[in-house]
Write a protein that holds these residues in place. Structure first.
Motif, short mmCIF file in Angstrom:
data_model
loop_
_atom_site.label_atom_id
_atom_site.label_comp_id
_atom_site.label_asym_id
_atom_site.label_seq_id
_atom_site.Cartn_x
_atom_site.Cartn_y
_atom_site.Cartn_z
N GLU A 53 25.11 19.95 43.84
CA GLU A 53 26.72 21.18 44.34
C GLU A 53 27.15 20.42 42.76
OE1 GLU A 53 27.17 19.21 49.01
OE2 GLU A 53 28.67 18.32 47.63
N ASP A 54 27.51 19.90 41.70
CA ASP A 54 28.22 20.31 40.86
C ASP A 54 27.29 20.92 39.57
OD1 ASP A 54 30.27 19.14 38.84
OD2 ASP A 54 28.20 18.61 37.42
N LEU A 55 25.60 20.93 40.01
CA LEU A 55 24.59 22.18 38.58
C LEU A 55 25.17 23.32 39.71
CD1 LEU A 55 22.45 21.88 36.91
CD2 LEU A 55 20.71 21.35 38.47
N ARG A 56 25.53 23.37 40.68
CA ARG A 56 25.34 24.92 41.23
C ARG A 56 26.75 25.90 40.58
NH1 ARG A 56 24.12 26.39 47.45
NH2 ARG A 56 23.62 28.37 46.91
N ILE A 57 28.31 25.16 40.64
CA ILE A 57 29.26 25.92 40.28
C ILE A 57 28.86 25.54 38.70
CG2 ILE A 57 31.36 24.48 39.56
CD1 ILE A 57 31.16 23.02 42.07
N GLY A 58 28.11 24.86 38.08
CA GLY A 58 28.49 25.66 37.13
C GLY A 58 27.53 26.25 36.50
N ASP A 59 26.21 26.44 37.32
CA ASP A 59 25.00 28.13 37.16
C ASP A 59 26.39 29.28 37.38
OD1 ASP A 59 23.59 26.17 36.70
OD2 ASP A 59 21.98 25.99 38.09
N GLU A 86 15.15 17.07 36.58
CA GLU A 86 15.81 16.55 35.55
C GLU A 86 17.35 16.73 35.05
OE1 GLU A 86 12.18 18.68 33.47
OE2 GLU A 86 13.68 19.16 33.48
N SER A 87 17.96 17.41 36.17
CA SER A 87 19.45 17.24 35.70
C SER A 87 20.30 16.68 36.28
CB SER A 87 20.12 18.78 36.00
OG SER A 87 19.54 19.36 35.36
N ARG A 88 19.61 15.51 37.08
CA ARG A 88 20.64 13.86 37.49
C ARG A 88 20.52 13.43 36.30
NH1 ARG A 88 18.19 10.05 42.04
NH2 ARG A 88 20.23 8.81 41.60
N PRO A 89 21.80 13.49 36.28
CA PRO A 89 22.78 12.35 35.90
C PRO A 89 22.04 10.49 35.65
CG PRO A 89 24.46 12.54 37.50
CD PRO A 89 23.01 13.85 37.89
N LEU A 90 22.54 10.47 34.37
CA LEU A 90 21.99 9.14 34.61
C LEU A 90 23.15 7.67 34.15
CD1 LEU A 90 18.85 7.02 34.43
CD2 LEU A 90 19.35 6.98 31.86
N ARG A 91 22.86 7.22 35.78
CA ARG A 91 24.49 6.98 36.20
C ARG A 91 23.89 4.82 35.80
NH1 ARG A 91 27.46 10.01 37.22
NH2 ARG A 91 26.88 11.62 38.56
N TYR A 92 24.98 4.56 35.57
CA TYR A 92 24.84 2.39 35.18
C TYR A 92 23.55 2.44 36.07
CZ TYR A 92 26.31 -2.46 33.83
OH TYR A 92 26.67 -3.63 34.30
N VAL A 93 24.16 2.55 37.40
CA VAL A 93 23.32 1.90 37.98
C VAL A 93 21.87 3.27 38.60
CG1 VAL A 93 22.55 0.97 40.61
CG2 VAL A 93 25.14 0.32 39.32
N GLN A 94 20.98 3.31 38.29
CA GLN A 94 20.05 3.75 38.44
C GLN A 94 19.04 3.50 39.78
OE1 GLN A 94 17.78 6.26 39.25
NE2 GLN A 94 16.31 5.63 38.16
N ASP A 95 18.99 3.69 40.59
CA ASP A 95 18.17 2.97 42.14
C ASP A 95 17.35 3.82 42.45
OD1 ASP A 95 19.99 4.06 43.46
OD2 ASP A 95 20.57 2.53 44.50
N ASP A 96 16.93 5.06 42.14
CA ASP A 96 15.61 5.34 42.18
C ASP A 96 14.56 5.16 41.99
OD1 ASP A 96 13.77 7.65 42.90
OD2 ASP A 96 15.71 9.23 42.89
N LEU A 293 44.10 13.30 42.85
CA LEU A 293 42.92 13.14 42.91
C LEU A 293 41.76 13.69 43.47
CD1 LEU A 293 39.71 11.71 42.12
CD2 LEU A 293 40.20 9.26 43.32
N ASP A 294 42.54 13.98 45.26
CA ASP A 294 42.72 14.63 46.94
C ASP A 294 41.91 15.75 46.66
OD1 ASP A 294 42.14 14.39 49.70
OD2 ASP A 294 43.47 15.64 49.19
N ALA A 295 43.32 16.07 45.34
CA ALA A 295 43.51 17.42 45.04
C ALA A 295 42.54 18.28 44.58
CB ALA A 295 45.00 17.76 44.00
N TYR A 296 42.02 17.36 43.39
CA TYR A 296 40.51 17.57 42.39
C TYR A 296 39.58 18.05 43.09
CZ TYR A 296 37.21 16.30 39.42
OH TYR A 296 35.70 16.70 38.24
N ARG A 297 39.63 17.17 43.90
CA ARG A 297 38.14 17.01 45.62
C ARG A 297 38.20 18.58 45.98
NH1 ARG A 297 38.40 10.52 46.98
NH2 ARG A 297 37.36 10.07 45.02
N GLN A 298 39.36 18.74 47.06
CA GLN A 298 39.44 19.85 47.45
C GLN A 298 39.07 20.83 46.49
OE1 GLN A 298 39.80 20.45 50.59
NE2 GLN A 298 40.22 17.99 51.53
N ARG A 299 39.43 21.28 44.86
CA ARG A 299 39.29 22.38 44.70
C ARG A 299 37.78 22.23 44.26
NH1 ARG A 299 43.42 25.57 41.56
NH2 ARG A 299 45.39 24.67 42.92
N ARG A 300 37.64 21.22 44.37
CA ARG A 300 36.19 21.06 43.42
C ARG A 300 35.04 21.71 45.29
NH1 ARG A 300 32.42 19.78 39.35
NH2 ARG A 300 32.03 17.67 39.95
#
Length: 315
Positions: A53-59, A86-96, A293-300
């Motif tokens: 979803e984040d990628l789609r906003i960027g596109d 390939e765009s999946r972010p690599l996080r501290y916990v990668q369990d895929d 943070l709630d307002a940020y999520r709503q805007r996103r």
């Protein structure tokens, strides 16, 4: 964004560095881990976006910039270097485990990104313009020197600023609304981790899960104290000029460690434990930060609904 005052906080710089990579659960959530997509109701339930979803906003933002630049008489190339996977972010916990088996820790993806950066057609296009057209291009793209300067305060103290104007500013405004409000919310949400990371890194449940992960890795033949140490060790031997055979060997070694990492993370439920403990500390931040943070999520979520009308999901 430029920093106009030093960040002040109570956690150590080392902890902040670790936290920048750790968990990353106040940003994009895992796909499918945050419930159903946002409904077009007056106020959807606030949640973090998935990385797709984040990628789609960027596109969508790229598409808006391209259209705006065309109206100004300039060409602009959208960045579609990476696939959705390939765009999946690599996080501290990668369990895929499947992703780790296909991509290791993403060294080949990063190399692909770097090649694309060096061949970026926008840079070559601007460089070929006459001086007067270069200035007009810069003004059209980001407002140039006349762009509005936005300022806001970081949660840990200090002031940050960025210029907002041109087609870039217009695209951001169309997706997120008032630029000053969005800049304030984005800055707050993006800088909350230093307020609680020290507690999270010493949280008993989280450290127990990390220790269980480390024991699992040792049994698999990879002795590392935490996922970040495993990743750093597996990816540090990738010199830019190595030949195909050497690159294949280092990539195979990287993939073995990444698969073991993901397998152990899944075995000991490191991801769910980390997300739960981070949510616990987020919930105990001052009310003003939780409200922001709630307002940020709503805007996103609103930006996502707009993006869905502009571009399809990336393949």
């Amino acid at each position: 964004m430029k920093r106009t005052d030093a960040l002040r906080g109570t956690v150590t710089q080392a902890a902040v560095v670790v936290a920048a990579a750790a968990l990353a659960l106040t940003g994009c959530a895992r796909d499918g881990a945050s419930g159903p997509p946002a409904a077009p109701a007056a106020r959807a339930q606030a949640r973090d976006l998935t990385y797709t979803e984040d990628l789609r906003i960027g596109d969508a933002q790229q598409r808006l910039i391209r259209s705006c630049m065309a109206r100004q008489g300039f060409r602009y190339w959208e960045d579609r270097t990476l696939t959705r996977e390939e765009s999946r972010p690599l996080r501290y916990v990668q369990d895929d485990v499947g992703w780790a088996r296909a991509h290791g820790y993403g060294s080949r993806i990063r190399a692909k990104e770097e090649r694309a950066r060096l061949r970026n057609p926008n840079g070559a296009y601007r460089a070929a313009l006459p001086a007067a057209r270069k200035a007009a291009y810069d003004t059209a793209l980001d407002g140039g020197r006349a762009a509005e300067l936005l300022r806001t305060e970081e949660p840990g103290g200090g002031t940050v600023a960025k210029q907002s104007g041109g087609c870039t500013g217009a695209a951001e405004k169309q997706l997120y609304g008032d630029p000053a409000t969005w800049f304030r919310l984005d800055t707050t949400a993006s800088n909350l981790r230093p307020l609680y990371v020290g507690k999270l890194l010493h949280d008993g449940r989280f450290t127990s899960a990390v220790h269980a992960w480390s024991r699992c890795m040792a049994r698999a033949g990879h002795a590392y104290p935490d996922p970040d140490a495993a990743r750093q060790a597996a990816t540090r031997d990738h010199p830019a000029g190595q030949g195909r055979a050497a690159e294949a060997r280092t990539y195979a070694a990287e993939t073995r460690v990444a698969v073991a990492d993901a397998t152990c993370a899944r075995t000991v439920s490191l991801g769910p434990v980390g997300r739960a403990r981070e949510a616990y500390y987020l919930g105990r931040l001052p009310k003003a930060y939780r409200t922001a943070l709630d307002a940020y999520r709503q805007r996103r979520l609103a930006a996502l609904r707009g993006a869905e009308r502009i571009v399809p999901p990336r393949a």
